[in-house]
Design a protein around this motif. Structure first.
Motif, PDB file in Angstrom:
ATOM      1  N   VAL A 230      -6.106 -11.140   4.807  1.00 49.53           N
ATOM      2  CA  VAL A 230      -6.241  -9.987   3.910  1.00 49.53           C
ATOM      3  C   VAL A 230      -6.968  -8.887   4.670  1.00 49.53           C
ATOM      4  CG1 VAL A 230      -7.177  -9.116   1.737  1.00 49.53           C
ATOM      5  CG2 VAL A 230      -6.307 -11.459   1.865  1.00 49.53           C
TER       6      VAL A 230
ATOM      7  N   ALA B 282       1.425  -8.584   0.048  1.00 49.29           N
ATOM      8  CA  ALA B 282       0.951  -8.026  -1.216  1.00 49.29           C
ATOM      9  C   ALA B 282       0.081  -6.806  -0.971  1.00 49.29           C
ATOM     10  CB  ALA B 282       0.160  -9.073  -1.996  1.00 49.29           C
ATOM     11  N   ASN B 284      -2.516  -4.444  -3.130  1.00 53.85           N
ATOM     12  CA  ASN B 284      -3.231  -4.357  -4.401  1.00 53.85           C
ATOM     13  C   ASN B 284      -4.607  -3.776  -4.140  1.00 53.85           C
ATOM     14  OD1 ASN B 284      -4.792  -5.142  -6.835  1.00 53.85           O
ATOM     15  ND2 ASN B 284      -2.900  -6.242  -7.327  1.00 53.85           N
ATOM     16  N   PHE B 292      -3.216 -12.281  -3.891  1.00 53.42           N
ATOM     17  CA  PHE B 292      -3.633 -12.493  -2.502  1.00 53.42           C
ATOM     18  C   PHE B 292      -3.720 -13.982  -2.145  1.00 53.42           C
ATOM     19  CE2 PHE B 292      -5.653  -8.092  -2.756  1.00 53.42           C
ATOM     20  CZ  PHE B 292      -4.610  -7.512  -2.040  1.00 53.42           C
ATOM     21  N   ALA B 295      -0.390 -14.699  -0.607  1.00 51.93           N
ATOM     22  CA  ALA B 295       0.176 -13.755   0.358  1.00 51.93           C
ATOM     23  C   ALA B 295      -0.118 -14.171   1.797  1.00 51.93           C
ATOM     24  CB  ALA B 295      -0.369 -12.358   0.094  1.00 51.93           C
ATOM     25  N   GLY B 298      -2.111  -9.729   3.052  1.00 51.78           N
ATOM     26  CA  GLY B 298      -2.565  -8.970   1.890  1.00 51.78           C
ATOM     27  C   GLY B 298      -3.217  -7.679   2.345  1.00 51.78           C
TER      28      GLY B 298
END
Ligand SMILES: Cc1cc2nc3c(=O)[nH]c(=O)nc-3n(C[C@H](O)[C@H](O)[C@H](O)COP(=O)(O)OP(=O)(O)OC[C@H]3O[C@@H](n4cnc5c(N)ncnc54)[C@H](O)[C@@H]3O)c2cc1C
Ligand SMILES: Cc1cc2nc3c(=O)[nH]c(=O)nc-3n(C[C@H](O)[C@H](O)[C@H](O)COP(=O)(O)OP(=O)(O)OC[C@H]3O[C@@H](n4cnc5c(N)ncnc54)[C@H](O)[C@@H]3O)c2cc1C
Lengths: 251, 321
Positions: A230, B282, B284, B292, B295, B298
């Protein structure tokens, strides 16, 4: 016209759900009116407001629960029929449809409305099964409906668009969310719902015997998909996405 | 020995891919796999022999009526008193057919199956419940069982040795009470690109796009990647896009190479329809959004700011190659 609206009373879908030791959905706690059914109640009310008649809500539920059907009565339905019986524990969809069809026969309804699929079980077969048992046409997956005399014209959702389908009353209609905007019960509605008739029936009252023929054999946690990287978009995240798309050969 | 009957899924007379998935599943249940089609019998023989079908039964085109109830009643009459498994897709037509067949056969239905197998005499089905977090196995105590299988959950596999299915004609049951529902108009919702359930790339948008006009970013990226645009239920219910775009439990199940979720929180009912994607990206603005957790990549950020930049970058990359 008598409209029977089938309404399922379900455990709070926002609360965590779990299976009991018997591997059945734990249906303890307050049973609420399935949100999916508020559309059917509203549609039934609009049809009877326009052409006369009454809406009767029909619900099969453990323990004679009525909290959910009171919500429908508060919206304006005239009365309710609730079927409860210990022998219905773990009932499958066909059994459920048999019970609901028996109530419809007993009521002498001209039109049955259900949701397309319930929030907790979502088999999506009950409407078609009720219709099959009664020998009535099933207008399923309806997102728009027009009634003229005894002719029902429905807009049916399909994979790539909408079909317009047609049948005569009596028939069964299953509706999708959004077909109409459900009204909020008024204060007066809520007060009057308390004194509206709710008939409680058992399988014997309906002259039905049932046999539960489905069971859950085992349950296990699904394999979790592991999370990847992320990142924060600092104004250049598009480059990271493009690089990822290249790495998986989409670009 | 029981026969496994597959009710073919046909669109405009053409076999939909899910039919081969159903046939693959049916092979696990019985040696005799019969497929019921409404027209196109010869094509079905050709297409399904590779998947090990033994018989094709054709009732001929049904015309402007709903096929589901008629096919459900027809399969029941063909089965008569014999033990049988009936497989349909968990689609609009498939659910109608499953419902009617279960009534006519007095057979329980197992729905939303994502896998099936035989354990001795018993048919065992696999289902994902609670938004896909739990997998349960179910079984029915009956000689005849109807199973509705979710599309894209069984991988269609050809057999080593192609079969030569027999082709026979049968009469559709149209006289049974309530089976005939007339179709008086078919309105197609035009959409560009591949269909949602067959696309190799799906780009979906959710409420996080903020306004309906922003959905065009989703369409643009989907089109640049040769994919199909999809949606969460929130924006379908809000009327931004037609229901046919919805991905999830009550929408379409997709299994593309790449799924891009833009402004979608990742509710369990959405995840269950796209978790099978090979790769997931993703976008967001909430770093704790559940999307997430599934994903591969992310990005925490504002979709409205990132999407134009991303579209531009993909376009440039396309030009460069
Ligand atoms: C996770 C889960 C999976 C299940 N899978 C299966 C399965 O594969 N096969 C099976 O036979 N059963 C299954 N069941 C049991 C099934 O949910 C119940 O039999 C239920 O009573 C009817 O099915 P449904 O709610 O799924 O029906 P649906 O066809 O999804 O319901 C459509 C509509 O019918 C009406 N309706 C349904 N039930 C009632 C009711 N009790 N009272 C009033 N109206 C009602 C409502 O309007 C509802 O929205 C499952 C249950 C759970 C919790
Ligand atoms: C029985 C039942 C069946 C259902 N079936 C489905 C189904 O088939 N498919 C489905 O999708 N849903 C389904 N739902 C609904 C589901 O529970 C969710 O409500 C829905 O998926 C939410 O859609 P969403 O993610 O677009 O919206 P939200 O949950 O509101 O999420 C919006 C997201 O956007 C993010 N966001 C906000 N602004 C921005 C920005 N500027 N940039 C980037 N991100 C931003 C937010 O952080 C949030 O995570 C079902 C629900 C029920 C009860």
């Amino acid at each position: 016209m008598k409209v029977a609206v089938c309404t399922k009373q379900i455990p709070d879908p926002q609360a965590p759900q779990h299976l009991g030791e018997d591997l059945r959905l734990v249906r303890s706690g307050k049973a609420l009116l399935d949100d999916a059914d508020t559309y059917g109640v509203e549609l039934g009310l609009r049809l009877t407001e326009a052409s006369g008649g009454d809406v009767v809500v029909v619900s099969m539920v453990p323990g004679g629960e009525t909290a959910g059907v009171r919500q429908a009565l508060a919206m304006g339905a005239a009365s309710a029929v609730v079927v409860s019986d210990e022998r219905l524990e773990g009932a499958d969809a066909l059994t459920t449809a048999r019970v609901l069809a028996a109530v419809v026969r007993r009521l002498g309804a001209d039109l049955v409305i259900t949701a397309t699929e319930s929030t907790d079980g979502y088999t999506g077969t009950v409407a078609g099964q009720i219709a099959g048992l009664l020998g009535w046409p099933a207008l399923t997956f309806t997102r728009g409906l027009h009634l003229e005399g005894s002719r029902v014209t429905a807009e049916r959702q399909v994979e790539d668009g909408v079909w317009v389908v047609e049948a005569e009353l009596p028939c069964v209609v299953s509706v999708t969310a959004g077909i109409v905007d459900p009204r909020y019960p008024s204060f007066k509605g809520i007060m009057s719902a308390k004194s509206k008739p709710v008939e409680q029936l058992s399988l014997d009252d309906l002259g039905l015997g049932v046999q539960v023929r489905e069971r859950v054999r085992s349950a296990r946690e699904a394999e979790a998909r592991s999370a990847g990287t992320v990142i924060e978009d600092d104004g250049t995240a598009e480059a990271a996405i493009v690089a990822f798309l290249e790495s998986i050969k989409v670009l | 020995m029981a026969t496994a009957w597959v009710i073919a899924e046909q669109r405009d007379g053409v076999l939909a891919p899910v039919t081969a998935e159903l046939v693959t599943a049916a092979r696990e249940l019985a040696v005799d796999v019969a497929v019921l089609v409404a027209g196109g019998g010869a094509e079905a023989v050709e297409a399904l022999g590779r998947f090990g079908v033994t018989r094709v039964v054709d009732v001929g085109p049904l015309g402007d009526v709903l096929a589901g109830p008629i096919l459900g009643a027809t399969v029941a009459r063909l089965i008569g008193d014999a033990p049988a498994f009936v497989l349909t897709a968990q689609t609009y037509t498939g659910r109608d057919a499953a419902a009617r067949a279960s009534v006519e056969l007095d057979a329980p239905v197992l729905t939303n199956a994502v896998g099936l197998r035989r354990d001795g005499a018993e048919l065992v089905t696999e289902h994902q419940i609670f938004g896909g977090s739990l997998v349960v196995e179910a079984a029915a105590d009956a000689e005849r069982v109807v199973v509705a299988v979710r599309p894209k959950s069984v991988v269609a596999v050809e057999v080593d040795e192609q079969t030569q299915p027999t082709l026979s004609a049968a009469t559709a049951v149209t006289e049974a009470p309530g089976v005939m529902v007339r179709v008086i108009e078919r309105r197609r919702e035009e959409r560009a690109g591949p269909s949602l359930d067959e696309a190799t790339v799906v780009v979906s948008g959710g409420r996080g796009l903020g306004k309906p006009e922003a959905y065009r970013y989703v369409e643009e990226l989907a089109s640049l990647l040769g994919g199909a645009p999809g949606a969460s239920r929130a924006i379908v219910d809000a009327g931004w896009v037609p229901y046919a775009y919805q991905v999830g439990q009550t929408g379409t199940t997709v299994k593309p190479e790449l799924y891009v979720a833009v402004g979608i929180s990742g509710a369990t009912q959405h995840l269950v329809g796209m978790k099978g994607a090979k790769h997931i990206v993703a976008i967001n603005k909430d770093k704790d959004a559940p999307i997430f957790s599934v994903a591969d990549l992310g990005v925490v950020g504002d979709a409205l700011s990132l999407m134009p930049r991303l579209i531009e970058a993909v376009r440039e990359r396309r030009h460069a190659s």
